[in-house]
Design a protein around this motif. Structure first.
Motif, short mmCIF file in Angstrom:
data_model
loop_
_atom_site.label_atom_id
_atom_site.label_comp_id
_atom_site.label_asym_id
_atom_site.label_seq_id
_atom_site.Cartn_x
_atom_site.Cartn_y
_atom_site.Cartn_z
N THR A 1 23.02 39.69 63.85
CA THR A 1 23.32 39.06 62.69
C THR A 1 24.54 38.26 62.63
O THR A 1 25.54 38.63 63.27
CB THR A 1 23.74 40.09 61.39
N ILE A 2 24.40 36.89 62.09
CA ILE A 2 25.64 36.18 62.06
C ILE A 2 25.93 36.06 60.40
O ILE A 2 25.06 35.64 59.48
CB ILE A 2 25.14 34.83 62.57
N LEU A 3 26.96 36.67 60.13
CA LEU A 3 27.41 36.44 58.81
C LEU A 3 28.72 35.50 58.68
O LEU A 3 29.54 35.41 59.23
CB LEU A 3 28.09 37.92 58.24
N PHE A 4 28.13 34.46 57.73
CA PHE A 4 29.22 33.19 57.47
C PHE A 4 29.66 33.38 56.13
O PHE A 4 28.98 33.27 55.13
CB PHE A 4 28.50 31.92 57.69
N PHE A 5 30.86 33.90 56.17
CA PHE A 5 31.61 34.00 54.83
C PHE A 5 32.54 32.89 54.24
O PHE A 5 33.47 32.67 54.92
CB PHE A 5 32.40 35.35 54.91
N LEU A 6 32.21 32.37 53.21
CA LEU A 6 32.97 31.13 52.49
C LEU A 6 34.03 31.74 52.14
O LEU A 6 33.98 31.94 50.37
CB LEU A 6 31.97 30.21 51.89
N CYS A 7 35.34 31.89 52.38
CA CYS A 7 36.49 32.40 51.88
C CYS A 7 36.90 31.91 50.57
O CYS A 7 37.20 30.39 50.82
CB CYS A 7 37.44 32.41 52.76
N VAL B 1 20.62 35.29 59.68
CA VAL B 1 21.87 34.71 59.46
C VAL B 1 22.18 34.78 57.92
O VAL B 1 21.04 34.48 57.03
CB VAL B 1 21.53 33.13 59.41
N LEU B 2 23.37 35.16 57.41
CA LEU B 2 23.54 35.34 56.11
C LEU B 2 24.84 34.56 55.63
O LEU B 2 25.75 34.57 56.66
CB LEU B 2 23.85 36.89 55.77
N VAL B 3 24.63 33.62 54.51
CA VAL B 3 25.94 32.87 54.13
C VAL B 3 26.17 33.60 52.67
O VAL B 3 25.26 33.62 51.70
CB VAL B 3 25.60 31.50 53.95
N THR B 4 27.37 34.00 52.42
CA THR B 4 27.96 34.63 51.13
C THR B 4 29.41 34.33 51.10
O THR B 4 30.00 33.60 51.85
CB THR B 4 27.39 36.13 51.05
N SER B 5 29.95 34.90 49.89
CA SER B 5 31.18 34.91 49.49
C SER B 5 31.38 35.72 48.64
O SER B 5 30.83 36.64 48.32
CB SER B 5 31.12 33.18 48.69
N ALA C 1 18.35 33.34 56.36
CA ALA C 1 17.56 32.84 57.26
C ALA C 1 17.26 33.68 58.43
O ALA C 1 18.37 34.68 58.70
CB ALA C 1 17.96 31.32 57.75
N GLY C 2 16.11 33.55 59.41
CA GLY C 2 16.10 34.32 60.35
C GLY C 2 15.46 35.73 60.30
O GLY C 2 15.59 36.12 59.26
N GLY C 3 15.36 36.45 61.44
CA GLY C 3 15.27 37.91 61.29
C GLY C 3 14.07 38.08 60.71
O GLY C 3 14.28 39.44 59.89
N GLY C 4 13.22 37.54 60.27
CA GLY C 4 11.93 37.96 59.74
C GLY C 4 11.97 37.42 58.19
O GLY C 4 10.89 37.61 57.43
N ILE C 5 13.08 36.71 57.75
CA ILE C 5 13.18 36.08 56.45
C ILE C 5 12.33 34.83 56.44
O ILE C 5 12.40 34.07 57.26
CB ILE C 5 14.60 35.30 56.03
#
Length: 443
Positions: free
Chosen positions: A18-24, A339-343, A376-380
């Motif tokens: 998993t790549i977690l991209f956190f928009l601080c 891939v997850l983008v959250t905040s 995204a990815g990982g079956g999504i």
């Protein structure tokens, strides 16, 4: 004893990483990917929406590169704290990184609340603890910084009650040298020879002997295990290869962007290739923009929201994140990588923040009632939108989605079905009773 939660149906195959991209800071959902072009101007703001490679997804005009990748990701709208958080950054980090609603201490202490040893664990720590140990790399790696500046370290990014040996391994990067990453105390440079490593090991062993008189044996052993892994990491040829980001072709580095947030995502891709189960990239704030945006330099746009987004934040995010999706897909890694983008929150849909003079300041305040998450990815399955918000992106339209649902979706994609753990007295408990995976995202 807590009864185990029902297991979700198995997906086609678990993701490997998993790549977690956190928009601080709290990214503005209504200005990025939950735009409301029919809403009054004081809500929708000045940005226009554009078409993408998915007929269902429209994005902000300042995300043109990401628009070309829309068939590869899906958006989850209407993610809400349901009134369980406080509106502060600390509570937002904790809820979205662990899936657990903040407890009373967050209401009492706000952004002074420190990480506690009995906190619920970071989702990455849970995933790392359920995967076989990597041969020569840490299970969980976080870069390019540890939010936020001491003593205001954000809760939720640590292993908590799972124990410090499940904490992330941190790599630090800087704006001045975006190709150079260092670890606390131990530097990841080729100039660190075996002799210097031995000297540092001797020094740390002496320090550890002193610590035994101050800490419990369990804490000491956990600390020692972390150090052993760090030294093993630095001595490993596999680690040297994974961290050698300067060896990437110049064209690849340029595609991600020659800035710390771009190179951090490029490093994340390299760590996926090296088989690291969980990588977190926390957006590093540019303090040179802090005064204009009345923020720490990240996505916390209390003032001049639209200029701060279009000049500083959106172009770099668009370049770097679109490059990551494109790069993973071209290398055949996206199917095996979630891939997850959250905040920690969204932004208030009505423009005008009292901290910057109301309407004249052009800012957006915190908004925990609604935000959006990208997966995204990982079956999504790409190109979809799940969940919806009302006409002004203020509240979930029908079925609210909670942070625990998002975290459970990560666990589902990674094939983590065993969430049982034991406390210090050997009593079993469930690491996340709440929430259900968003199965409609999967094919």
């Amino acid at each position: 004893m807590t009864a185990p939660a029902p297991e979700a149906p198995a997906i086609r195959k678990p993701a490997k990483s998993t790549i977690l991209f956190f928009l601080c800071g709290g990214a503005s959902h209504i200005d990025m990917w939950d735009m409301k072009p029919e809403a009054p101007l004081e809500y929708r703001g000045e940005f226009q929406s554009i078409r993408t490679t998915s007929p269902d997804i429209h994005l902000c005009e300042h995300l043109p590169l990401l628009a070309q990748q829309a068939h590869r990701f899906s958006l989850v709208h209407g993610v809400t704290d349901g009134g369980k958080a406080t509106g502060d950054h600390h509570a937002g980090y904790y809820y979205n990184l662990t899936g657990h609603a903040p407890d009373q201490t967050f209401k009492q202490q706000g952004n002074d609340r420190r990480p506690y040893p009995d906190d619920w664990p970071f989702m990455g720590s849970v995933v790392g603890s359920r995967r076989p140990l990597h041969r020569n790399l840490p299970q969980i790696i976080t870069l390019p910084h540890k939010p936020s500046k001491l003593p205001y370290t954000r809760p939720g990014q640590f292993a908590g009650r799972l124990g410090t040996d499940q904490d992330p391994f941190y790599l630090y990067g800087s704006f001045a040298e975006p190709l150079k990453f260092t670890a606390p105390t131990l530097t990841l440079e080729r100039s660190l020879g075996a002799g210097r490593m031995d000297s540092r090991r001797e020094l740390l062993q002496a320090m550890n002997a002193a610590r035994r008189e101050l800490d419990t044996e369990m804490q000491v052993q956990s600390y020692l295990r972390q150090q052993d892994r760090a030294f093993s990491l630095l001595a490993s040829s596999g680690a040297e290869s994974a961290f050698d980001i300067a060896s990437e072709p110049e064209a690849i580095r340029a595609r991600y962007g020659n800035h710390i947030n771009g190179t951090s995502l490029l490093m994340a891709r390299r760590l996926v290739e090296a088989g690291v189960p969980f990588i977190t990239v926390f957006w590093k704030e540019d303090e040179s923009t802090a005064k204009q945006c009345k923020s720490a330099g990240g996505w916390d746009t209390h003032a001049d929201n639209f200029n701060c987004l279009k000049k500083y934040l959106l172009p770099k995010f668009d370049q770097a994140f679109s490059a990551l999706l494109e790069d993973l897909a071209q290398r055949g890694l996206l199917d095996d990588t979630l891939v997850l983008v959250t905040s920690e929150m969204g932004r208030k849909p009505r423009v005008g923040d009292v901290r910057s003079g109301g309407n004249v300041g052009g800012g957006r305040d915190h908004w925990t009632t609604c935000m959006s998450v990208l997966m995204a990815g990982g079956g999504i399955q790409g190109g979809r939108e799940v969940g919806a918000t009302d006409a002004r992106a203020e509240y979930p339209k029908e079925h609210p989605i909670a942070p625990e649902d998002v975290v459970k979706t990560v666990y589902h994609a990674m094939g983590v079905t065993d969430l049982m753990a034991r406390d210090m007295l050997g009593r079993p408990y469930n690491l996340l009773d709440e929430g259900k995976p968003l199965l409609e995202l999967f094919g």
